[in-house]
Design a protein around this motif. Structure first.
Motif, PDB file in Angstrom:
ATOM      1  N   GLN A 368       0.815  -1.229   0.000  1.00  0.00           N
ATOM      2  CA  GLN A 368       0.000   0.000   0.000  1.00  0.00           C
ATOM      3  C   GLN A 368       0.841   1.270   0.000  1.00  0.00           C
ATOM      4  O   GLN A 368       0.508   2.253   0.659  1.00  0.00           O
ATOM      5  N   LEU A 369       1.925   1.210  -0.744  1.00  0.00           N
ATOM      6  CA  LEU A 369       2.757   2.407  -0.861  1.00  0.00           C
ATOM      7  C   LEU A 369       2.116   3.418  -1.811  1.00  0.00           C
ATOM      8  O   LEU A 369       2.297   4.618  -1.661  1.00  0.00           O
ATOM      9  N   ILE A 370       1.386   2.905  -2.785  1.00  0.00           N
ATOM     10  CA  ILE A 370       0.700   3.782  -3.738  1.00  0.00           C
ATOM     11  C   ILE A 370      -0.787   3.792  -3.394  1.00  0.00           C
ATOM     12  O   ILE A 370      -1.387   2.747  -3.162  1.00  0.00           O
ATOM     13  N   GLY A 371      -1.368   4.976  -3.377  1.00  0.00           N
ATOM     14  CA  GLY A 371      -2.807   5.092  -3.167  1.00  0.00           C
ATOM     15  C   GLY A 371      -3.217   5.131  -1.708  1.00  0.00           C
ATOM     16  O   GLY A 371      -2.380   5.107  -0.796  1.00  0.00           O
ATOM     17  N   ASP A 372      -4.508   5.231  -1.474  1.00  0.00           N
ATOM     18  CA  ASP A 372      -5.130   5.327  -0.141  1.00  0.00           C
ATOM     19  C   ASP A 372      -4.805   6.644   0.566  1.00  0.00           C
ATOM     20  O   ASP A 372      -5.681   7.453   0.830  1.00  0.00           O
ATOM     21  N   ILE A 373      -3.554   6.813   0.952  1.00  0.00           N
ATOM     22  CA  ILE A 373      -3.142   8.017   1.677  1.00  0.00           C
ATOM     23  C   ILE A 373      -1.781   8.484   1.177  1.00  0.00           C
ATOM     24  O   ILE A 373      -0.915   7.679   0.865  1.00  0.00           O
ATOM     25  N   TRP A 374      -1.580   9.795   1.103  1.00  0.00           N
ATOM     26  CA  TRP A 374      -0.228  10.319   0.999  1.00  0.00           C
ATOM     27  C   TRP A 374       0.486   9.985   2.302  1.00  0.00           C
ATOM     28  O   TRP A 374      -0.136  10.008   3.362  1.00  0.00           O
ATOM     29  N   GLU A 375       1.764   9.718   2.223  1.00  0.00           N
ATOM     30  CA  GLU A 375       2.513   9.357   3.428  1.00  0.00           C
ATOM     31  C   GLU A 375       3.530  10.444   3.766  1.00  0.00           C
ATOM     32  O   GLU A 375       4.404  10.762   2.964  1.00  0.00           O
TER      33      GLU A 375
END
Ligand SMILES: [Fe+2]
Length: 445
Positions: A368-375
C-alpha cells in the motif's frame, strides 16, 4: 555503484500523437466536470475554509494554465481575457485572498474552460510534429497540463470533503476490496545503494529529476500504513497531552490548535465516528489513519518507539528490491496501476483497509505504498542533485526548503498518472485537509 543503469533517451507517456493527446485532455476534463457538476453556485463560489480556494478559482486557474502553456507558449496567441493571467496566478494570489478576487463566475465556470480548450486543440492541429523544442519533446507540455488539472481535482476534493450542510454526494462510487488481518510487522530493507528519482522512462516533473545514487544503511519500515486502530491507541494513551512525544514546534501547534484527534474524527457518547464525504460511520480500525498532519505523525512514531521514514527510505522500499539493478516505476513493477493493486483515481472517496492490496506489494514486500493516503516523510522538500527548473520555477523551485515536508505515494484522490513511484508532493507540516497518513520506520541494529 557501477551496476546502476545510465539514463537512456526519454520515452514519455505521450508521444506527439494528436488523437491520443486530445483524448487524454478530454478525459481529464470529463472528470473535472463530473466532480463539480452537482454543485450549486453558492458552493462553487464560496471559500469554505481559508486554506482552500473557491472552486470557481480552481476552474479558472486550470483553464488559465492550459491557455498559458498550450496557446500562449506554443503559438504566441494573445490572452483570451487580459485580466485572467493575474487573477488565476497561484503565486500572486495566496489561497486566503482568492475569495476577494472579482471572479467572473458566470463566464469562468464553463465558458472560459471550453474556449481555451477549443483554442488549444486548434494549436495542436497546427503543429507539424517536427518541432524540436524541449516543451514538446515526447508531448511533455500536454502531459504537464493534463497532470496539473488532475492535481487540482485532488485539491477540489479536499474542499468537497469538508462540505457539511449539505455534504458532498458523489455522483458515482467505486467499491473497495476488503482488507486482511495484518499482524503488526515491519520489513527489513538491507543496506546499500539504489537509484532515486525519475530515470527518464516515464513523464516526470523537474523536482523528480534526475536519477541519482543514494546509499542507505539498513532500516525497518512498516509493511502497511498506520491504521486507525493503532492511532486510536495513541489517542487513548493521551498522546495529544504528552509533551515528551512531540517536537517543540509540534507541541506548540498542538497546544495552540487544541487538536485531540485526526480530522473528520467525531467523538460521541458511544465512541469515535469518522466522516468520509456524506458518510458518517463508526471508526473502522482497519482503515489507514488519514487527515493527520506531520507533527501528529511524528508524535505517534515517537510514541510507538519508531520514527518517520526519510523520503529516500520510502522510495527505496517502494521502487527497489533485494536483487534490483534498476528502479521500478511502481512498487509491483512497470505495469500501469489497476484496481487490484492500489486505491487511486478518486472514485472510492475513502482509503481501503490495510492489507487490501497484496498484489501491489513492492520488491521488498512492503504494501500500500501507492494510493489510499499520501505518506508523510521526515524529509524537507529539497532539490535533487543536478536539479534544473523546467519549464517554470513556480512549480517546485520556489518551494524548496525546510518549510515543507515531502509526502509520497498518492492517495485515493490522486489520479493514476500522478501516482507514480517517483512523484514528490510537499506541504506545510500543519496541513490536515490533505489526504495524508503515514507509516513508520526505525533504524536496524
Ligand atoms: Fe496550479
Amino acid at each position: 555503484m557501477s551496476t546502476l543503469p545510465s539514463i537512456s533517451s526519454p520515452v514519455f507517456i505521450h508521444e506527439l500523437d494528436r488523437d491520443k493527446i486530445a483524448g487524454r485532455l478530454e478525459r481529464v476534463r470529463e472528470r473535472t466536470l463530473s466532480l463539480v457538476s452537482g454543485l450549486d453556485w453558492q458552493v462553487l463560489q464560496s471559500q469554505h475554509i481559508p486554506i482552500l480556494s473557491p472552486i470557481v478559482w480552481d476552474l479558472g486557474h486550470i483553464a488559465n494554465f492550459e491557455e498559458l502553456w498550450l496557446c500562449q507558449s506554443l503559438a504566441r496567441l494573445e490572452p483570451l481575457e487580459a485580466e485572467f493571467a493575474k487573477m488565476f496566478d497561484a503565486v500572486l494570489n495566496p489561497r486566503p485572498s482568492r475569495k476577494d478576487l472579482p471572479l467572473p463566475v458566470s463566464r469562468t465556470r464553463w465558458d472560459y474552460l471550453s474556449r481555451v480548450r477549443t483554442e488549444a486543440l486548434g494549436v495542436l492541429a497546427e503543429l507539424s510534429g517536427n518541432e524540436a523544442t524541449k516543451l514538446l519533446a515526447g508531448g511533455f507540455v500536454y502531459e504537464m497540463v493534463a497532470e496539473h488539472e488532475e492535481q487540482h481535482q485532488e485539491t477540489i476534493l479536499q474542499l468537497l470533503q469538508v462540505l457539511e450542510s449539505p455534504p458532498y454526494l458523489p455522483a458515482q462510487r467505486r467499491l473497495l476490496p476488503p482488507g486482511r488481518t495484518m499482524p503488526e510487522s515491519m520489513v527489513l530493507i538491507t543496506e546499500g545503494a539504489f537509484a532515486m528519482g525519475g530515470s527518464g522512462r516515464a513523464f516526470a516533473y523537474d523536482n523528480e529529476l534526475t536519477s541519482h545514487e543514494v546509499t542507505l544503511p539498513s532500516y525497518w519500515i512498516d509493511r502497511v500504513p498506520v491504521s486507525c486502530a493503532q492511532y486510536l491507541e495513541f489517542v487513548e494513551d493521551a498522546g495529544y497531552n504528552r509533551q515528551d512525544l512531540w517536537s517543540e514546534v509540534g507541541w506548540g501547534w498542538c497546544q495552540e490548535t487544541r487538536v485531540s484527534a485526526p480530522g473528520n474524527w467525531i467523538r460521541r457518547d458511544d465512541g469515535w465516528w469518522v466522516r468520509h464525504m456524506d458518510r458518517i460511520e463508526p471508526l473502522r480500525g482497519e482503515l489507514p489513519v488519514i487527515h493527520v498532519g506531520f507533527y501528529e505523525a511524528e508524535a505517534f512514531a515517537r510514541w510507538a518507539g519508531k520514527r518517520l521514514p526519510t523520503e529516500a527510505e520510502w522510495e527505496k522500499a517502494a521502487l527497489w528490491g533485494p536483487s534490483a539493478d534498476r528502479s521500478r516505476l511502481y512498487p509491483w513493477g512497470d505495469s500501469a496501476i489497476d484496481a487490484s493493486r492500489a486505491n487511486v483515481d478518486q472514485l472510492a472517496f475513502q482509503p481501503a483497509p490495510v492489507g487490501a492490496y497484496p498484489e501491489g506489494a513492492s520488491g521488498y514486500g512492503v504494501e500500500q505504498l501507492i494510493g489510499d493516503i499520501w505518506e508523510w516523510t521526515s524529509s524537507d522538500f529539497e532539490a535533487y542533485p543536478g536539479f534544473s527548473a523546467f519549464p517554470y520555477e513556480e512549480y517546485s523551485k520556489i518551494f524548496f526548503g525546510s518549510e515543507h515536508k515531502v509526502l509520497r505515494g498518492g492517495s485515493w484522490a490522486t489520479r493514476p498518472s500522478v501516482a507514480r513511484g517517483t512523484f514528490r508532493n510537499w506541504d506545510y507540516p500543519i496541513r490536515r485537509q490533505i489526504f495524508a497518513g503515514f507509516r513508520c520506520a526505525r533504524d536496524a541494529g
